[in-house]
Design a protein around this motif. Structure first.
Motif, PDB file in Angstrom:
ATOM      1  N   ALA A  97      15.298  12.094 -20.279  1.00 18.29           N
ATOM      2  CA  ALA A  97      14.442  11.258 -19.434  1.00 18.29           C
ATOM      3  C   ALA A  97      14.864  11.316 -17.973  1.00 18.29           C
ATOM      4  N   ARG A  98      16.158  11.461 -17.716  1.00 16.89           N
ATOM      5  CA  ARG A  98      16.635  11.543 -16.331  1.00 16.89           C
ATOM      6  C   ARG A  98      16.439  12.945 -15.742  1.00 16.89           C
ATOM      7  N   GLY A  99      16.071  13.893 -16.584  1.00 15.65           N
ATOM      8  CA  GLY A  99      15.847  15.253 -16.094  1.00 15.65           C
ATOM      9  C   GLY A  99      17.103  16.097 -16.059  1.00 15.65           C
ATOM     10  N   GLU A 100      18.162  15.661 -16.716  1.00 18.92           N
ATOM     11  CA  GLU A 100      19.408  16.419 -16.720  1.00 18.92           C
ATOM     12  C   GLU A 100      19.317  17.655 -17.612  1.00 18.92           C
TER      13      GLU A 100
ATOM     14  N   GLU B 122      18.165   9.817 -23.210  1.00 10.24           N
ATOM     15  CA  GLU B 122      18.346   9.325 -21.835  1.00 10.24           C
ATOM     16  C   GLU B 122      18.584  10.477 -20.867  1.00 10.24           C
ATOM     17  N   ARG B 123      19.372  11.469 -21.288  1.00  7.85           N
ATOM     18  CA  ARG B 123      19.610  12.628 -20.423  1.00  7.85           C
ATOM     19  C   ARG B 123      18.318  13.405 -20.172  1.00  7.85           C
TER      20      ARG B 123
ATOM     21  N   TYR C  25      16.686  19.926 -25.112  1.00  9.10           N
ATOM     22  CA  TYR C  25      16.614  18.617 -25.779  1.00  9.10           C
ATOM     23  C   TYR C  25      16.257  18.793 -27.251  1.00  9.10           C
TER      24      TYR C  25
END
Length: 94
Positions: free
Chosen positions: A67-70, A64-65, A76
């Motif tokens: 995917a959000r671009g964090e 999720e991180r 990753y």
């Protein structure tokens, strides 16, 4: 009057009735609590604290991180490798 003499419960009769009544009500309350818990439980399974729960949840949060671009792709992949190898930080035991 003589017909009723000696038909009262003795001391042990009172004890047996008392224990029986307390047991009856305790069983009734326990069944009520179990029924309430069964009917009020959510549809989602309860979380466990074991290692089988830690892995997939951690990977999902990491995805999720990403995917959000964090985090970037290389970070990753590096963190995912650490998670799957089991060398990551272990949860503290209390």
């Amino acid at each position: 009057m003589m017909f009723w003499y000696g038909h009262d419960p003795s001391g042990w009769g009172w004890v047996a009735m008392s224990v029986g009544m307390v047991s009856f009500w305790a069983l009734l309350v326990a069944l009520g609590v179990l029924l309430f818990r069964a009917l009020s439980g959510s549809a989602e399974p309860r979380a466990t604290t074991g290692p089988e729960q830690r892995g997939p949840v951690a990977e999902q949060v990491l995805a999720e991180r990403f995917a959000r671009g964090e985090i970037e792709e290389d970070e990753y992949r590096r963190r995912l490798t650490v998670l799957r190898s089991g060398d990551g930080p272990q949860p503290s035991k209390r």
